[in-house]
Write a protein that holds these residues in place. Sequence first.
Motif, PDB file in Angstrom:
ATOM      1  N   UNK A 136       0.834  -1.208   0.000  1.00  0.00           N
ATOM      2  CA  UNK A 136       0.000   0.000   0.000  1.00  0.00           C
ATOM      3  C   UNK A 136       0.866   1.253   0.000  1.00  0.00           C
ATOM      4  N   UNK A 137       2.192   1.056   0.074  1.00  0.00           N
ATOM      5  CA  UNK A 137       3.122   2.185   0.155  1.00  0.00           C
ATOM      6  C   UNK A 137       2.986   3.188  -0.991  1.00  0.00           C
ATOM      7  N   UNK A 138       2.669   2.747  -2.247  1.00  0.00           N
ATOM      8  CA  UNK A 138       2.525   3.737  -3.316  1.00  0.00           C
ATOM      9  C   UNK A 138       1.390   4.733  -3.086  1.00  0.00           C
ATOM     10  N   UNK A 139       0.410   4.372  -2.260  1.00  0.00           N
ATOM     11  CA  UNK A 139      -0.717   5.271  -2.007  1.00  0.00           C
ATOM     12  C   UNK A 139      -0.758   5.800  -0.576  1.00  0.00           C
ATOM     13  N   UNK A 140      -0.176   5.074   0.370  1.00  0.00           N
ATOM     14  CA  UNK A 140      -0.202   5.513   1.770  1.00  0.00           C
ATOM     15  C   UNK A 140       0.917   4.842   2.544  1.00  0.00           C
ATOM     16  N   UNK A 141       1.529   5.585   3.460  1.00  0.00           N
ATOM     17  CA  UNK A 141       2.589   5.035   4.298  1.00  0.00           C
ATOM     18  C   UNK A 141       1.971   4.609   5.632  1.00  0.00           C
ATOM     19  N   UNK A 142       1.956   3.304   5.863  1.00  0.00           N
ATOM     20  CA  UNK A 142       1.267   2.743   7.018  1.00  0.00           C
ATOM     21  C   UNK A 142       2.224   1.920   7.862  1.00  0.00           C
ATOM     22  N   UNK A 143       1.888   1.810   9.136  1.00  0.00           N
ATOM     23  CA  UNK A 143       2.652   0.960  10.040  1.00  0.00           C
ATOM     24  C   UNK A 143       2.339  -0.506   9.743  1.00  0.00           C
ATOM     25  N   UNK A 144       3.340  -1.344   9.480  1.00  0.00           N
ATOM     26  CA  UNK A 144       3.082  -2.746   9.113  1.00  0.00           C
ATOM     27  C   UNK A 144       2.278  -3.509  10.154  1.00  0.00           C
ATOM     28  N   UNK A 145       2.606  -3.318  11.430  1.00  0.00           N
ATOM     29  CA  UNK A 145       1.898  -4.058  12.480  1.00  0.00           C
ATOM     30  C   UNK A 145       0.445  -3.622  12.589  1.00  0.00           C
TER      31      UNK A 145
END
Length: 477
Positions: A136-145
């Motif tokens: 999902x990194x190309x659209x949003x930077x999220x915490x993996x956990x």
Amino acid sequence: MTDTLPTAEAAVSEATSDSSQSQRPQQLKRSIGIVGGTLLTLSCVTPASTLFVVVPDLFGSLGTATALTIAIGSVLCIAVAFCYSELGTLIPSAGGEYAMVSTLAGRLAGWLVFVLSLLVVMIVPPVIAMGTADYLAPTAHLNPSMTGAGVMLLATLAGLLDLRANAWITGIFLVLEVIAAGVVALLGFTHSQRGLGSLTSMQVAGTGGHTDTVTAMLVVSGLAIALFVTQGFSTAVYLSEELENPRRNVARTVLATLAISTVIILVPVVAITMGASDLSTLTGGDISTMVTAWSNSAVGTFVSLCVALAIINAGIVMVIQNSRVLFASARDKAWPDPVNTVFSKLGRFGSPWVATLAVGIPGAILCFVNLDTLYGVTGVSVTGMYLLVAVAALLSRRGSHRHTHAWRMPLWPAMPILLIAVLAYILTQQETTYLLWTGGIVTAATLYWALYLRPRRETRWLISLPEEDEAPKGQVL
């Protein structure tokens, strides 16, 4: 003497004769046919998320030998699939491996298979779910956990629904992940940097820019993970209580799923091996970056989003599978009475809702734990589980089982004997740490068997089989 279950019918009779089990065991309803079963089973294999999450680790250790290792693992899985097909049609139970092995090889063997399968089904979903954030990194930077926990909770909610509804949901997601795998294969082949001979060149990038040789022992060691790559085809036996005409459709679903998933995974792996710009890029295993380099950022984003959906899809099906295993173990009296009563409850949609929550919520919690080393434990567990299933297949034509109507594998008993020998050898080539972790868990499970289950063998761990009733006309997918 082995504490065996001579027949499934005897186990049911023994269970219903006890006063504490006077009620008829709850059964899951038959609501899906071979199409729905194949969609759900393929989604559990989750070819795209396997390709993007598990295969990169193989590229890192095996380099150009990755496709060869997966191909060898897939050939071994044909023999495994034959065992599952015969045993799954002979003993159609939501308990899957443990019901089959308990009935044919004894209750202790079945209990150990149950523990090994529980290890696999509890570890794999959160590990894969945590990979969602990367794609999902190309659209949003999220915490993996946090993202992984969210995926597990979403999968748990979906798992509470009717199985036919989930077959459609997972089927739609499956189409998207097959498209993503197809795009990767097309781009890899059209940007080939090396020929088919590279698939057997046995090279991997080493430290300092050097090229190392992949040895035969490394390939054998990698087979434990290669077996795991297509492992989800066994889901068909967990769904056997909910399949119409399981004596026929379980085998068809198992074999069709293995064939389709092998193509979806292996073809892109070959394309990536041929299309990677250099050996270091291949060994790095960053497939998303390779896709972007072969095309553009828009295509890379599309593929990444499809993979994210594939991971969610896998989470849904794995929660469904895992809940059926826990439900069946409670129905078969593996635990103290209060636990059995709770886990065997069915909800308004016919799903085992308490068991679904019991596997989904801990899965969300496990997303906050470092599970990298548990990949090795999973590989050992899968290999050990297949080994015990092969032993059961070797015993599947004794006594009354010889005349039971079921799908029968070709080349019996040579097929299970060869499989037992190969799997035992693969186990000896695994890292000692992973063998010790798995061995410790199996030892603890054996103690539970010896101290609790076996002394209560008249009322505990009684394998029951559902009646084979036909699903209502028009209600089968």
